[in-house]
Design an enzyme around this catalytic site. Structure first.
Site, mmCIF file in Angstrom:
data_model
loop_
_atom_site.group_PDB
_atom_site.id
_atom_site.type_symbol
_atom_site.label_atom_id
_atom_site.label_comp_id
_atom_site.label_asym_id
_atom_site.label_seq_id
_atom_site.Cartn_x
_atom_site.Cartn_y
_atom_site.Cartn_z
ATOM 1 N N TYR A 38 49.643 12.046 37.669
ATOM 2 C CA TYR A 38 49.681 11.597 39.060
ATOM 3 C C TYR A 38 48.573 12.231 39.899
ATOM 4 C CZ TYR A 38 54.314 9.329 38.831
ATOM 5 O OH TYR A 38 55.362 8.496 38.571
ATOM 6 N N GLY A 39 48.048 13.359 39.453
ATOM 7 C CA GLY A 39 47.133 14.135 40.284
ATOM 8 C C GLY A 39 45.887 13.406 40.729
ATOM 9 N N CYS A 69 57.899 17.852 40.260
ATOM 10 C CA CYS A 69 56.479 17.484 40.232
ATOM 11 C C CYS A 69 55.901 17.862 41.581
ATOM 12 C CB CYS A 69 56.334 15.980 39.982
ATOM 13 S SG CYS A 69 54.645 15.350 40.098
ATOM 14 N N CYS A 201 51.712 23.444 39.876
ATOM 15 C CA CYS A 201 51.906 22.303 38.983
ATOM 16 C C CYS A 201 52.849 22.775 37.897
ATOM 17 C CB CYS A 201 50.578 21.826 38.389
ATOM 18 S SG CYS A 201 50.768 20.549 37.109
ATOM 19 N N THR A 202 53.863 21.979 37.592
ATOM 20 C CA THR A 202 54.876 22.447 36.647
ATOM 21 C C THR A 202 54.375 22.518 35.214
ATOM 22 O OG1 THR A 202 55.751 20.190 36.625
ATOM 23 C CG2 THR A 202 56.870 21.805 38.031
ATOM 24 N N HIS A 203 53.163 22.030 34.939
ATOM 25 C CA HIS A 203 52.545 22.251 33.630
ATOM 26 C C HIS A 203 52.047 23.696 33.496
ATOM 27 C CE1 HIS A 203 52.375 17.877 33.646
ATOM 28 N NE2 HIS A 203 52.001 17.885 32.385
#
Length: 280
Positions: A38-39, A69, A201-203
């Protein structure tokens, strides 16, 4: 059931913390892998995709949904809460990962009555690494500034990092990217060393060690999944009407290729995560 949404795998880091903090609760996780990342999408695209995902989770029986997110939380959550939910689902709620982080950085509850011109504390700086769209939204500096104007917020967009993590790129390639983004951020700081770092960012929690190694020694790297889990526990204590017990502990859904997503998911969730295809 509690719904958890992310554009891809990253939200699984938040989901694991939620499952650990709320044993016995039922969760439905939806990853919009077909449209990730989405970024680099426009705000209108992000809003439309987020609304569609929340609708899918509501259709699964979820009355409370967590946007795991940062990009969706920064660009879609406020509009969704203020205009879409009251018109279409007034009895349901959607939360995001932005609020717990702002509360942790400022020490001010989200709903606190903040007097104009309040006395600021000692100056300090907070560094935020996030996607391009999260940075461009200015959501974190805006909300932190309302509550703690003494905090200098310095943001660094990391356009390729979520993709590299999602694709399980070689460790050396990820390390080079993290060091490049960290060096760029450090060049922007007025006070030399940030008092804390937020991985927006949840990554990024999957490579928190790389950030810690690239940053000056002693810098606190905030644990977003843990903070989100603590915030949800407190929310459910205040709103027991959303604290449902249910059937299967976790259901995993994706808009993408379920077999491919399942192969990568264990690394993010830390345990087996069998995905099924979500059909609109």
């Amino acid at each position: 059931m509690i719904g958890v949404f992310d554009s891809g795998h990253g939200g699984l880091t938040v989901l694991r913390a939620l499952v650990d903090a709320l044993p016995g609760r039922s969760f439905v996780y939806l990853g919009d892998h077909a449209h990730a990342p989405y970024g680099n999408r426009t705000p209108e695209e992000i809003y439309g995709l987020t609304v569609a995902a929340v609708e899918r989770l509501f259709a699964q029986g979820c009355r409370l949904v967590v946007l795991a997110c940062n990009t969706a939380s920064a660009l879609a959550l406020r509009r969704l809460q203020q205009t879409w939910l009251p018109c279409h689902h007034p009895d349901r709620r959607v939360l995001g990962v932005l609020v717990p982080m702002v509360e942790a950085i400022t020490g001010v509850p989200w709903m606190a009555d903040i007097p104009a011109g309040r006395h600021a504390g000692e100056p300090r700086s907070v560094a935020i690494f996030a996607t391009r769209r999260t940075v461009q939204s200015q959501a974190y500096p805006r909300e932190i500034g309302k509550r703690a104007p003494e905090v200098e917020v310095v943001q660094q967009a990391c356009p390729d990092l979520a993709r590299l993590i999602e694709e399980d790129a070689p460790e050396a390639e990820i390390r080079r990217a993290v060091r490049r983004y960290t060096a760029s951020l450090m060049d922007k700081l007025e006070h030399g060393t940030p008092s804390a770092v937020m991985l927006g960012c949840t990554h990024y929690p999957l490579v928190a060690g790389e950030f810690a190694a690239a940053l000056p020694a002693g810098v606190d790297v905030l644990d977003q999944p843990a903070l989100c889990a603590r915030s949800l526990v407190h929310y459910l204590a205040r709103h027991p009407e959303f604290d449902d017990d249910g059937g299967a502990p976790v259901t995993f859904l994706t808009t993408g290729d379920a077999a491919k997503v399942t192969r990568l998911a264990t690394r993010f969730f830390g345990r087996p995560a069998p995905f099924a295809r979500s059909i609109p």
